[in-house]
Enzyme design. Structure first.
Site, PDB file in Angstrom:
ATOM      1  N   GLU A 161       0.801  -1.234   0.000  1.00 45.97           N
ATOM      2  CA  GLU A 161       0.000   0.000   0.000  1.00 45.97           C
ATOM      3  C   GLU A 161       0.833   1.282   0.000  1.00 45.97           C
ATOM      4  O   GLU A 161       0.636   2.153   0.854  1.00 45.97           O
ATOM      5  CB  GLU A 161      -0.979  -0.039   1.180  1.00 45.97           C
ATOM      6  CG  GLU A 161      -1.878  -1.268   1.119  1.00 45.97           C
ATOM      7  CD  GLU A 161      -2.810  -1.439   2.325  1.00 45.97           C
ATOM      8  OE1 GLU A 161      -2.753  -0.606   3.248  1.00 45.97           O
ATOM      9  OE2 GLU A 161      -3.580  -2.408   2.324  1.00 45.97           O
ATOM     10  N   GLU A 268      -6.268 -10.266  -2.172  1.00 44.02           N
ATOM     11  CA  GLU A 268      -7.114 -10.128  -0.976  1.00 44.02           C
ATOM     12  C   GLU A 268      -8.583  -9.976  -1.360  1.00 44.02           C
ATOM     13  O   GLU A 268      -9.309  -9.150  -0.787  1.00 44.02           O
ATOM     14  CB  GLU A 268      -6.673  -8.906  -0.154  1.00 44.02           C
ATOM     15  CG  GLU A 268      -5.232  -8.921   0.268  1.00 44.02           C
ATOM     16  CD  GLU A 268      -4.836  -7.765   1.183  1.00 44.02           C
ATOM     17  OE1 GLU A 268      -5.713  -7.073   1.729  1.00 44.02           O
ATOM     18  OE2 GLU A 268      -3.611  -7.560   1.339  1.00 44.02           O
TER      19      GLU A 268
HETATM   20  O1  9MR Z   1      -7.773  -8.670   7.813  1.00 40.62           O
HETATM   21  C1  9MR Z   1      -6.725  -8.042   8.551  1.00 40.62           C
HETATM   22  C2  9MR Z   1      -7.175  -7.753   9.955  1.00 40.62           C
HETATM   23  O2  9MR Z   1      -7.482  -8.958  10.624  1.00 40.62           O
HETATM   24  C3  9MR Z   1      -6.096  -6.989  10.703  1.00 40.62           C
HETATM   25  O3  9MR Z   1      -6.566  -6.586  11.961  1.00 40.62           O
HETATM   26  C4  9MR Z   1      -5.688  -5.736   9.901  1.00 40.62           C
HETATM   27  C5  9MR Z   1      -4.531  -4.984  10.547  1.00 40.62           C
HETATM   28  O4  9MR Z   1      -3.399  -5.796  10.649  1.00 40.62           O
HETATM   29  O5  9MR Z   1      -5.308  -6.094   8.586  1.00 40.62           O
HETATM   30  C6  9MR Z   1      -6.321  -6.771   7.855  1.00 40.62           C
HETATM   31  O6  9MR Z   1      -5.833  -7.115   6.574  1.00 40.62           O
HETATM   32  C7  9MR Z   1      -5.513  -6.029   5.707  1.00 40.62           C
HETATM   33  C8  9MR Z   1      -4.299  -6.422   4.921  1.00 40.62           C
HETATM   34  O7  9MR Z   1      -3.242  -6.766   5.782  1.00 40.62           O
HETATM   35  C9  9MR Z   1      -3.870  -5.304   3.966  1.00 40.62           C
HETATM   36  N1  9MR Z   1      -4.970  -4.915   3.124  1.00 40.62           N
HETATM   37  C10 9MR Z   1      -6.224  -4.601   3.776  1.00 40.62           C
HETATM   38  C11 9MR Z   1      -6.640  -5.771   4.690  1.00 40.62           C
HETATM   39  C12 9MR Z   1      -7.989  -5.502   5.343  1.00 40.62           C
HETATM   40  O8  9MR Z   1      -7.915  -4.394   6.179  1.00 40.62           O
END
Ligand code: 9MR
Length: 357
Positions: A161, A268
């Site tokens: 990102e 994702e």
């Molecule tokens: O799904 C993930 C969630 O359980 C975590 O709390 C969060 C922070 O670490 O990250 C979420 O996954 C994200 C991913 O790592 C990057 N792209 C967006 C995803 C959804 O927020």
């Protein structure tokens, strides 16, 4: 008079004497989808989902994951918020558990994520840490972490990102302030490459299909970093889909991305029918469902149309609806994934299968 707790508990039984217990539960249950055949057998590329340590203790999650997946992405265990402690101490034990589960069960692993603007600022404090210490710890983190799994990972999201929310330029963050905007990314890819030369190294981003300007900024960034010598081996498009985007927009992004010649990871995927922060959508559920299925189908078709060597993997962010971060965090309750809570096929599952042909 207010009914007592005892009255309330007794009420449903008294109110529906004509229905059997089974009838009552049946009327409350949502319509069930058909059985879902294993996605890993249907797709012409690896099919992946996420895994977390607490899921490794759930028999139903394990059964469904082993049925459908050929790849696993740790959803949380490899983020700096979990791996990095005060004073640059490391704890890779939860990451080891997810990677070990995948290895023991013959799944390949996609690492997520090494460098992310939203992580690590408490320890990597660019306001107080001397620049050379910052750079040395940055290199040490990447080489230690990626090197720990040398030869075990299919690929890594090395930088996650980096593009600004609206696609206007790149994000300012502790990494870019200390090491330069392109500099922090080139450096991360170089460190990761040195630590595990065989892993495919990804630049991963979201809203690339949803916001065309962001997609364009991202692809220009990939081209620029490659020219600067960054060993980027693949493009990750998170595909947290906005189902309301115009038809054709996903296909256009996928074609533009494919023109760089790198493997692409739908990394994702999810597709809630109602997005956070939007006005309530008053269309019928059937209309919204049709829109959802159409966009997921478009994405799957565009991905399956890629040459085989460019299809790294097709990954959903969670396997069943109950595994979705959106459902866990109360942001969606409307089947944002391919499988329902019981592992049966949601309508979007059929769209993915149809895209395979
Ligand atoms: O799904 C993930 C969630 O359980 C975590 O709390 C969060 C922070 O670490 O990250 C979420 O996954 C994200 C991913 O790592 C990057 N792209 C967006 C995803 C959804 O927020």
């Amino acid at each position: 008079m207010k009914p007592s707790r005892r009255d309330l508990l007794a009420a449903p039984l008294l109110a529906v004497p004509a229905l059997s217990a089974c009838d009552r539960f049946a009327s409350a249950a949502p319509a069930q989808g058909p059985e879902a055949l294993p996605l890993k057998d249907i797709l012409p590329c690896p099919f992946g989902a996420t895994g977390m340590t607490w899921q490794l203790d759930q028999a139903d999650w394990i059964a469904q994951t082993l049925k459908h997946c050929s790849q696993l992405t740790p959803e949380w265990e490899q983020k700096m918020e979990r791996t990095l402690g005060p004073g640059f101490t490391y704890d890779f034990e939860p990451s080891d558990r997810v990677v070990g589960f995948a290895r023991d069960n013959g799944l390949r692993v996609h690492g997520h994520t090494v460098i992310w603007y939203s992580q690590g600022a408490e320890v990597f404090d660019d306001a107080t840490l001397p620049r050379d210490r910052f750079a040395a710890e940055y290199d040490r983190y990447i080489s230690t972490f990626v090197g720990r799994y040398k030869g075990q990972m299919a690929g890594w999201d090395v930088v996650n990102e980096p593009v600004a929310e609206d696609g206007e330029g790149l994000r300012d963050c502790h990494w870019s302030r200390a090491l330069g905007m392109d500099g922090y990314m080139v450096r991360a890819f170089e460190q990761a490459k040195a630590a595990d030369p065989d892993a495919v190294l990804f630049l991963n981003e979201y809203n690339l299909e949803n916001i065309p300007k962001k997609g364009a900024t991202f692809l220009k960034l990939v081209e620029r970093l490659l020219k600067l010598g960054a060993p980027i081996g693949g493009i990750g498009t998170q595909s947290h889909l906005d189902i309301e985007i115009p038809a054709g927009q996903i296909t256009t992004f996928m074609r533009d991305a494919a023109s760089l010649g790198l493997p692409i990871h739908v990394s994702e995927l999810d597709f809630p029918m109602q997005r956070e922060g939007r006005m309530p959508d008053l269309r019928s559920v059937a209309d919204k469902r049709a829109q959802q299925v159409a966009r997921v189908g478009e994405l799957a078709e565009a991905f399956m149309a890629l040459p085989e060597r460019q299809r790294y993997a097709f990954t959903t962010w969670g396997l069943r609806d109950i595994d979705s971060w959106l459902v866990r965090e109360g942001k969606s309750s409307d089947s944002p994934l391919l499988l329902d809570a019981e592992g049966r096929a949601n309508p979007a599952y059929q769209a993915v299968v149809a895209a395979v042909g």
